[in-house]
Write a protein that holds these residues in place. Structure first.
Motif, PDB file in Angstrom:
ATOM      1  N   LEU A  17      32.204  51.039  34.442  1.00  0.00           N
ATOM      2  CA  LEU A  17      32.438  51.264  35.862  1.00  0.00           C
ATOM      3  C   LEU A  17      32.999  52.656  36.127  1.00  0.00           C
ATOM      4  CD1 LEU A  17      34.045  47.823  36.840  1.00  0.00           C
ATOM      5  CD2 LEU A  17      31.623  48.484  36.893  1.00  0.00           C
ATOM      6  N   GLY A  18      33.929  53.090  35.288  1.00  0.00           N
ATOM      7  CA  GLY A  18      34.543  54.398  35.470  1.00  0.00           C
ATOM      8  C   GLY A  18      33.553  55.535  35.317  1.00  0.00           C
ATOM      9  N   GLU A  19      32.652  55.428  34.373  1.00  0.00           N
ATOM     10  CA  GLU A  19      31.630  56.457  34.195  1.00  0.00           C
ATOM     11  C   GLU A  19      30.764  56.580  35.441  1.00  0.00           C
ATOM     12  OE1 GLU A  19      27.591  57.420  31.583  1.00  0.00           O
ATOM     13  OE2 GLU A  19      28.930  55.797  30.958  1.00  0.00           O
ATOM     14  N   SER A  20      30.344  55.448  36.006  1.00  0.00           N
ATOM     15  CA  SER A  20      29.516  55.483  37.207  1.00  0.00           C
ATOM     16  C   SER A  20      30.256  56.133  38.367  1.00  0.00           C
ATOM     17  CB  SER A  20      29.083  54.066  37.590  1.00  0.00           C
ATOM     18  OG  SER A  20      28.137  53.566  36.671  1.00  0.00           O
ATOM     19  N   VAL A  21      31.555  55.867  38.484  1.00  0.00           N
ATOM     20  CA  VAL A  21      32.357  56.487  39.541  1.00  0.00           C
ATOM     21  C   VAL A  21      32.440  57.996  39.329  1.00  0.00           C
ATOM     22  CG1 VAL A  21      34.686  56.669  40.504  1.00  0.00           C
ATOM     23  CG2 VAL A  21      33.692  54.413  40.054  1.00  0.00           C
ATOM     24  N   ALA A  22      32.699  58.408  38.096  1.00  0.00           N
ATOM     25  CA  ALA A  22      32.799  59.844  37.805  1.00  0.00           C
ATOM     26  C   ALA A  22      31.491  60.558  38.135  1.00  0.00           C
ATOM     27  CB  ALA A  22      33.167  60.046  36.334  1.00  0.00           C
ATOM     28  N   THR A 194      41.903  47.930  46.569  1.00  0.00           N
ATOM     29  CA  THR A 194      41.573  47.269  45.310  1.00  0.00           C
ATOM     30  C   THR A 194      40.166  46.693  45.382  1.00  0.00           C
ATOM     31  OG1 THR A 194      43.890  46.674  44.931  1.00  0.00           O
ATOM     32  CG2 THR A 194      42.242  45.449  43.690  1.00  0.00           C
ATOM     33  N   VAL A 195      39.415  46.861  44.311  1.00  0.00           N
ATOM     34  CA  VAL A 195      38.102  46.236  44.172  1.00  0.00           C
ATOM     35  C   VAL A 195      38.207  45.159  43.100  1.00  0.00           C
ATOM     36  CG1 VAL A 195      35.659  46.568  43.635  1.00  0.00           C
ATOM     37  CG2 VAL A 195      36.935  48.368  44.837  1.00  0.00           C
ATOM     38  N   ALA A 196      37.677  43.980  43.393  1.00  0.00           N
ATOM     39  CA  ALA A 196      37.664  42.878  42.431  1.00  0.00           C
ATOM     40  C   ALA A 196      36.215  42.594  42.035  1.00  0.00           C
ATOM     41  CB  ALA A 196      38.310  41.638  43.031  1.00  0.00           C
ATOM     42  N   PRO A 197      35.722  43.252  40.984  1.00  0.00           N
ATOM     43  CA  PRO A 197      34.332  43.037  40.581  1.00  0.00           C
ATOM     44  C   PRO A 197      34.129  41.699  39.891  1.00  0.00           C
ATOM     45  CG  PRO A 197      35.403  44.598  39.106  1.00  0.00           C
ATOM     46  CD  PRO A 197      36.393  44.274  40.186  1.00  0.00           C
ATOM     47  N   GLY A 198      32.902  41.209  39.991  1.00  0.00           N
ATOM     48  CA  GLY A 198      32.517  40.013  39.261  1.00  0.00           C
ATOM     49  C   GLY A 198      31.992  40.381  37.888  1.00  0.00           C
ATOM     50  N   VAL A 199      30.865  39.813  37.496  1.00  0.00           N
ATOM     51  CA  VAL A 199      30.310  40.059  36.167  1.00  0.00           C
ATOM     52  C   VAL A 199      29.346  41.248  36.244  1.00  0.00           C
ATOM     53  CG1 VAL A 199      30.647  37.761  35.229  1.00  0.00           C
ATOM     54  CG2 VAL A 199      28.640  38.195  36.611  1.00  0.00           C
ATOM     55  N   PHE A 200      29.697  42.318  35.556  1.00  0.00           N
ATOM     56  CA  PHE A 200      28.938  43.560  35.614  1.00  0.00           C
ATOM     57  C   PHE A 200      28.388  43.931  34.244  1.00  0.00           C
ATOM     58  CE2 PHE A 200      30.424  43.976  39.799  1.00  0.00           C
ATOM     59  CZ  PHE A 200      29.769  45.042  40.407  1.00  0.00           C
ATOM     60  N   ALA A 201      27.291  44.656  34.272  1.00  0.00           N
ATOM     61  CA  ALA A 201      26.626  45.091  33.036  1.00  0.00           C
ATOM     62  C   ALA A 201      27.347  46.321  32.488  1.00  0.00           C
ATOM     63  CB  ALA A 201      25.159  45.402  33.312  1.00  0.00           C
ATOM     64  N   THR A 202      28.454  46.088  31.825  1.00  0.00           N
ATOM     65  CA  THR A 202      29.255  47.141  31.222  1.00  0.00           C
ATOM     66  C   THR A 202      29.258  46.960  29.702  1.00  0.00           C
ATOM     67  OG1 THR A 202      31.276  45.818  31.323  1.00  0.00           O
ATOM     68  CG2 THR A 202      30.736  47.174  33.264  1.00  0.00           C
ATOM     69  N   PRO A 229      26.784  48.909  37.424  1.00  0.00           N
ATOM     70  CA  PRO A 229      27.937  49.794  37.651  1.00  0.00           C
ATOM     71  C   PRO A 229      27.740  50.759  38.810  1.00  0.00           C
ATOM     72  CG  PRO A 229      27.560  49.560  35.298  1.00  0.00           C
ATOM     73  CD  PRO A 229      26.408  48.860  35.994  1.00  0.00           C
ATOM     74  N   ASN A 230      26.489  51.143  39.096  1.00  0.00           N
ATOM     75  CA  ASN A 230      26.235  52.026  40.237  1.00  0.00           C
ATOM     76  C   ASN A 230      26.623  51.354  41.553  1.00  0.00           C
ATOM     77  OD1 ASN A 230      25.237  54.067  38.621  1.00  0.00           O
ATOM     78  ND2 ASN A 230      23.122  53.383  38.785  1.00  0.00           N
ATOM     79  N   GLU A 231      26.520  50.022  41.606  1.00  0.00           N
ATOM     80  CA  GLU A 231      26.895  49.300  42.818  1.00  0.00           C
ATOM     81  C   GLU A 231      28.411  49.336  43.021  1.00  0.00           C
ATOM     82  OE1 GLU A 231      23.268  46.062  43.069  1.00  0.00           O
ATOM     83  OE2 GLU A 231      24.765  45.833  41.482  1.00  0.00           O
ATOM     84  N   PHE A 232      29.139  49.287  41.928  1.00  0.00           N
ATOM     85  CA  PHE A 232      30.594  49.462  42.002  1.00  0.00           C
ATOM     86  C   PHE A 232      30.924  50.859  42.506  1.00  0.00           C
ATOM     87  CE2 PHE A 232      34.615  50.827  40.136  1.00  0.00           C
ATOM     88  CZ  PHE A 232      35.460  49.757  40.411  1.00  0.00           C
ATOM     89  N   ALA A 233      30.252  51.865  41.953  1.00  0.00           N
ATOM     90  CA  ALA A 233      30.505  53.248  42.363  1.00  0.00           C
ATOM     91  C   ALA A 233      30.184  53.460  43.835  1.00  0.00           C
ATOM     92  CB  ALA A 233      29.686  54.202  41.496  1.00  0.00           C
ATOM     93  N   ASP A 253      30.832  40.645  43.934  1.00  0.00           N
ATOM     94  CA  ASP A 253      30.561  39.642  42.904  1.00  0.00           C
ATOM     95  C   ASP A 253      29.301  38.816  43.114  1.00  0.00           C
ATOM     96  OD1 ASP A 253      31.273  37.968  45.001  1.00  0.00           O
ATOM     97  OD2 ASP A 253      33.198  37.391  44.154  1.00  0.00           O
ATOM     98  N   GLY A 254      28.455  39.109  44.110  1.00  0.00           N
ATOM     99  CA  GLY A 254      27.258  38.310  44.314  1.00  0.00           C
ATOM    100  C   GLY A 254      27.559  36.857  44.673  1.00  0.00           C
ATOM    101  N   ALA A 255      28.761  36.607  45.206  1.00  0.00           N
ATOM    102  CA  ALA A 255      29.203  35.282  45.674  1.00  0.00           C
ATOM    103  C   ALA A 255      29.529  34.316  44.534  1.00  0.00           C
ATOM    104  CB  ALA A 255      28.184  34.633  46.619  1.00  0.00           C
ATOM    105  N   ILE A 256      29.724  34.819  43.327  1.00  0.00           N
ATOM    106  CA  ILE A 256      30.048  33.939  42.212  1.00  0.00           C
ATOM    107  C   ILE A 256      31.478  33.423  42.360  1.00  0.00           C
ATOM    108  CG2 ILE A 256      30.898  35.763  40.682  1.00  0.00           C
ATOM    109  CD1 ILE A 256      29.655  34.256  38.342  1.00  0.00           C
ATOM    110  N   ARG A 257      31.702  32.179  42.002  1.00  0.00           N
ATOM    111  CA  ARG A 257      33.032  31.603  41.895  1.00  0.00           C
ATOM    112  C   ARG A 257      33.131  30.947  40.520  1.00  0.00           C
ATOM    113  NH1 ARG A 257      33.027  34.516  45.444  1.00  0.00           N
ATOM    114  NH2 ARG A 257      33.846  34.283  47.590  1.00  0.00           N
ATOM    115  N   MET A 258      34.031  31.479  39.708  1.00  0.00           N
ATOM    116  CA  MET A 258      34.144  31.015  38.331  1.00  0.00           C
ATOM    117  C   MET A 258      34.878  29.661  38.278  1.00  0.00           C
ATOM    118  SD  MET A 258      32.674  33.606  36.919  1.00  0.00           S
ATOM    119  CE  MET A 258      33.007  33.585  35.161  1.00  0.00           C
TER     120      MET A 258
END
Length: 259
Positions: A17-22, A194-202, A229-233, A253-258
């Protein structure tokens, strides 16, 4: 706040996620200091991004090391306008194992220290840098968007699963400290989000077995896939740009609830 010609500290910025933001910051004309423990990957990314990027090896739990990163931003780019904290770890352990032995306390504490205390450490030093710059500027502008601190929580802060006590509680702490910090920093014109991401391809997710990744993808209602990760950025870029976003957590999070 404009991104162009402004500088930001991105922790955990060498990958995921950090790389995509940078990358997004530099693509929009901003400047970035990438703080990460992975020196080879971080330096390679800076070499690719060019003159508007710097790398510093940094443990977010160390006041001295984070201060060095802030100092680099001030010297290289004339100051900081914000930070995006993506550094973090996942600690997985049950309170009791199969033989009813208790969880390792050091492992629990390590997760809380990096994810929660590290986020606070970065926020306090970045806020101090911004506040000193603002105080030195005259005259003070009313409602000026002087700075932004964006922390990364997780949906585990709300939907913690079995074995996630350290991770979930540390991320819940990140969410919990947001509003007090946002309220405090209003006098400096600094926003806290604050961003609370769900399951990301990291890279962290890629370390899971393929079957486990497939199960996580299937659990996302829509779109039925891991987050990019681009969606997070993209969300981070919007938060920086939109001055009325303050003191809030956004689930991505695409509406996921764990469960």
């Amino acid at each position: 706040m404009k991104i162009e010609q402004h500088s930001f500290l991105v922790t955990g910025g060498a990958s995921g996620l950090g790389e995509s933001v940078a990358r997004a910051i530099v693509a929009q004309g901003g400047k970035v200091v990438i703080a990460d423990l992975n020196e080879s990957t971080g330096q390679a990314l800076v070499d690719e991004l060019g003159d508007n990027a710097r790398f510093v090896r940094c443990d977010v739990t160390s006041g001295d090391e984070v201060q060095v990163a802030v100092d680099i931003a001030e010297k290289a780019f004339g100051g900081l306008q914000g930070s995006i904290n993506c550094a973090g770890i996942v600690v997985v352990q049950k309170l009791l194992d199969r033989e009813n032995n208790p969880a390792d306390l050091d492992a629990f504490s390590r997760g809380v220290n990096i994810n929660l205390v590290g986020s606070f450490n970065v926020a306090r030093l970045v806020a101090a840098s911004i506040a000193k710059r603002v105080a030195a500027s005259t005259p003070a502008e009313v409602n000026a968007d002087n700075g932004i601190i964006i922390n990364t929580a997780s949906i585990a802060a709300f939907d913690g699963q079995v074995g996630q006590a350290s991770y979930a509680s540390s991320k819940a702490g990140v969410v919990g400290m947001m509003l007090p910090l946002a309220r405090e920093l209003t006098r400096h014109g600094i926003r806290v989000m604050t961003v609370a991401p769900g399951v990301f391809a990291t890279p962290m997710m890629q370390s899971l077995p393929e079957k486990a990744r497939e199960q996580l993808e299937a659990a996302v209602p829509y779109p039925k896939r891991l987050g990019n990760p681009n969606e997070f950025a993209k969300l981070v870029m919007h938060i920086i740009d939109n001055a009325y976003l303050n003191g809030e957590v956004i689930r991505l999070d695409g509406a996921i609830r764990m469960v």
